[in-house]
Design a protein around this motif. Sequence first.
Motif, PDB file in Angstrom:
ATOM      1  N   ILE A  77       0.759  -1.293  -0.143  1.00  0.00           N
ATOM      2  CA  ILE A  77       0.056  -0.033  -0.001  1.00  0.00           C
ATOM      3  C   ILE A  77       0.989   1.329  -0.015  1.00  0.00           C
ATOM      4  O   ILE A  77       1.922   1.299   0.805  1.00  0.00           O
ATOM      5  N   GLU A  79       2.332   4.997   0.397  1.00  0.00           N
ATOM      6  CA  GLU A  79       2.330   5.945   1.508  1.00  0.00           C
ATOM      7  C   GLU A  79       1.265   7.130   1.584  1.00  0.00           C
ATOM      8  O   GLU A  79       0.482   7.190   2.391  1.00  0.00           O
ATOM      9  N   ALA A  82      -2.063   5.388   2.421  1.00  0.00           N
ATOM     10  CA  ALA A  82      -2.136   5.204   3.667  1.00  0.00           C
ATOM     11  C   ALA A  82      -2.478   6.681   4.533  1.00  0.00           C
ATOM     12  O   ALA A  82      -3.444   6.452   5.432  1.00  0.00           O
ATOM     13  N   THR A  83      -1.850   7.659   3.898  1.00  0.00           N
ATOM     14  CA  THR A  83      -1.979   8.949   4.590  1.00  0.00           C
ATOM     15  C   THR A  83      -3.522   9.504   4.337  1.00  0.00           C
ATOM     16  O   THR A  83      -4.068   9.958   5.383  1.00  0.00           O
ATOM     17  N   LEU A  85      -6.061   7.665   3.516  1.00  0.00           N
ATOM     18  CA  LEU A  85      -7.171   6.922   4.280  1.00  0.00           C
ATOM     19  C   LEU A  85      -7.256   6.969   5.784  1.00  0.00           C
ATOM     20  O   LEU A  85      -8.167   7.257   6.249  1.00  0.00           O
ATOM     21  N   THR A  97      -1.128  -6.734   7.265  1.00  0.00           N
ATOM     22  CA  THR A  97      -0.387  -6.179   6.209  1.00  0.00           C
ATOM     23  C   THR A  97       1.110  -6.312   6.146  1.00  0.00           C
ATOM     24  O   THR A  97       1.633  -6.849   7.001  1.00  0.00           O
ATOM     25  N   ALA A  98       1.577  -6.037   5.042  1.00  0.00           N
ATOM     26  CA  ALA A  98       3.047  -6.162   4.792  1.00  0.00           C
ATOM     27  C   ALA A  98       3.754  -5.102   3.606  1.00  0.00           C
ATOM     28  O   ALA A  98       2.646  -4.491   3.078  1.00  0.00           O
ATOM     29  N   THR A  99       5.053  -4.697   3.764  1.00  0.00           N
ATOM     30  CA  THR A  99       5.407  -3.753   2.909  1.00  0.00           C
ATOM     31  C   THR A  99       5.874  -4.385   1.484  1.00  0.00           C
ATOM     32  O   THR A  99       5.580  -3.791   0.583  1.00  0.00           O
ATOM     33  N   THR A 100       6.279  -5.567   1.434  1.00  0.00           N
ATOM     34  CA  THR A 100       6.415  -6.070   0.164  1.00  0.00           C
ATOM     35  C   THR A 100       5.724  -7.507   0.065  1.00  0.00           C
ATOM     36  O   THR A 100       5.153  -8.079   0.939  1.00  0.00           O
TER      37      THR A 100
ATOM     38  N   MET B  38       4.497  11.531  10.908  1.00  0.00           N
ATOM     39  CA  MET B  38       3.808  10.303   9.882  1.00  0.00           C
ATOM     40  C   MET B  38       4.493  10.145   8.561  1.00  0.00           C
ATOM     41  O   MET B  38       4.804   9.168   8.143  1.00  0.00           O
ATOM     42  N   LEU B  42       6.592   6.824   7.529  1.00  0.00           N
ATOM     43  CA  LEU B  42       6.110   6.123   6.241  1.00  0.00           C
ATOM     44  C   LEU B  42       7.190   6.090   5.349  1.00  0.00           C
ATOM     45  O   LEU B  42       7.373   4.947   4.695  1.00  0.00           O
ATOM     46  N   VAL B  46       8.881   2.460   4.125  1.00  0.00           N
ATOM     47  CA  VAL B  46       9.292   1.972   2.713  1.00  0.00           C
ATOM     48  C   VAL B  46      10.747   1.753   2.361  1.00  0.00           C
ATOM     49  O   VAL B  46      10.811   0.779   1.702  1.00  0.00           O
ATOM     50  N   ALA B  77      -1.863   4.472  10.120  1.00  0.00           N
ATOM     51  CA  ALA B  77      -1.128   4.769   8.647  1.00  0.00           C
ATOM     52  C   ALA B  77       0.037   3.591   8.510  1.00  0.00           C
ATOM     53  O   ALA B  77       0.215   2.981   7.281  1.00  0.00           O
ATOM     54  N   LYS B  79       0.342   0.825  10.032  1.00  0.00           N
ATOM     55  CA  LYS B  79      -0.313  -0.498   9.721  1.00  0.00           C
ATOM     56  C   LYS B  79      -0.573  -0.903   8.358  1.00  0.00           C
ATOM     57  O   LYS B  79      -0.390  -1.765   7.746  1.00  0.00           O
ATOM     58  N   LEU B  80      -1.301   0.190   7.741  1.00  0.00           N
ATOM     59  CA  LEU B  80      -1.634   0.166   6.288  1.00  0.00           C
ATOM     60  C   LEU B  80      -0.568  -0.085   5.349  1.00  0.00           C
ATOM     61  O   LEU B  80      -0.816  -1.059   4.376  1.00  0.00           O
ATOM     62  N   ILE B  81       0.527   0.222   5.665  1.00  0.00           N
ATOM     63  CA  ILE B  81       1.686   0.199   4.816  1.00  0.00           C
ATOM     64  C   ILE B  81       2.648  -1.077   5.245  1.00  0.00           C
ATOM     65  O   ILE B  81       3.653  -1.373   4.417  1.00  0.00           O
ATOM     66  N   GLY B  82       2.111  -1.706   6.184  1.00  0.00           N
ATOM     67  CA  GLY B  82       2.735  -2.867   6.432  1.00  0.00           C
ATOM     68  C   GLY B  82       3.732  -3.347   7.600  1.00  0.00           C
ATOM     69  O   GLY B  82       4.472  -4.052   7.810  1.00  0.00           O
TER      70      GLY B  82
END
Lengths: 118, 133
Positions: A77, A79, A82-83, A85, A97-100, B38, B42, B46, B77, B79-82
């Motif tokens: 997802i 950045e 996410a921000t 939302l 959730t996971a980054t990759t 934030m 984030l 990443v 936020a 959590k959403l990106i993992g």
Amino acid sequence: MYANRNILVLTVPADITSTDIAHLYDEISSVAATGGLQGVVVDCSKILAADTIQARRVFRVAKLARLYRLSAVFCCIREGVATALVELDFKPGDVQTATTVDQAMQQLERPDVNLAAS
Amino acid sequence: MNNITNGTTATPVNELWDGILLLSVFGTIDSARSKEMMETMLAKVVQTSAKVIVLDILGVAVVDSAVANHLLKIGRATKLIGADTIISGISPEVAVTLVELGIDLEATITTANLSDALQLAFDRTGYTIEQSK
């Protein structure tokens, strides 16, 4: 869509519609019904913008997966998404959730390290 | 270094270990600072593919409903990106305040101190700490 190591990987299209979501649900149901599936990875990397309605639809995949006793992990997802939302007061709840995609697969293979569940 | 007095605050996010980030917050948290925190977190998640972020709030002067809301947003936020967020440094006074304000930290993981947070973070990332003999 591809299934690897008994994990189904689905990519959500950029401009998601309710038809796309229905298609995702169908794919999960048809693969899960055949058995042997360990989990579902939902790749959200193509989504550049989303509102809370679209987000809820996507995250509902986790509920569908749970019906088949499967775990779903949402990954990649962006950045900005996410921000946005969070600013719209969207609450992801207890989804994984996971980054990759790789991390998502590892998470499904090692469910014991899920911090949220500890 | 954080420069709290003139309102310009840096947000140093340190990579503590492979997959673990640490952000120690001092002073006050307002909307602008929360947004900056934030965005920085984030970007760092990443960049490093971190799995856990430890947000240490021991140095935060006041934790009221607005600050709690900012912390919740940061947690959601990330959590959403993992990545999972652990909020550490919750003093007894802060804990009582949060309960009295009726603030539900939902699924946010909280610990009293940094060492407990680190222990959880290492568990999450698959590391174990052992004392050498």
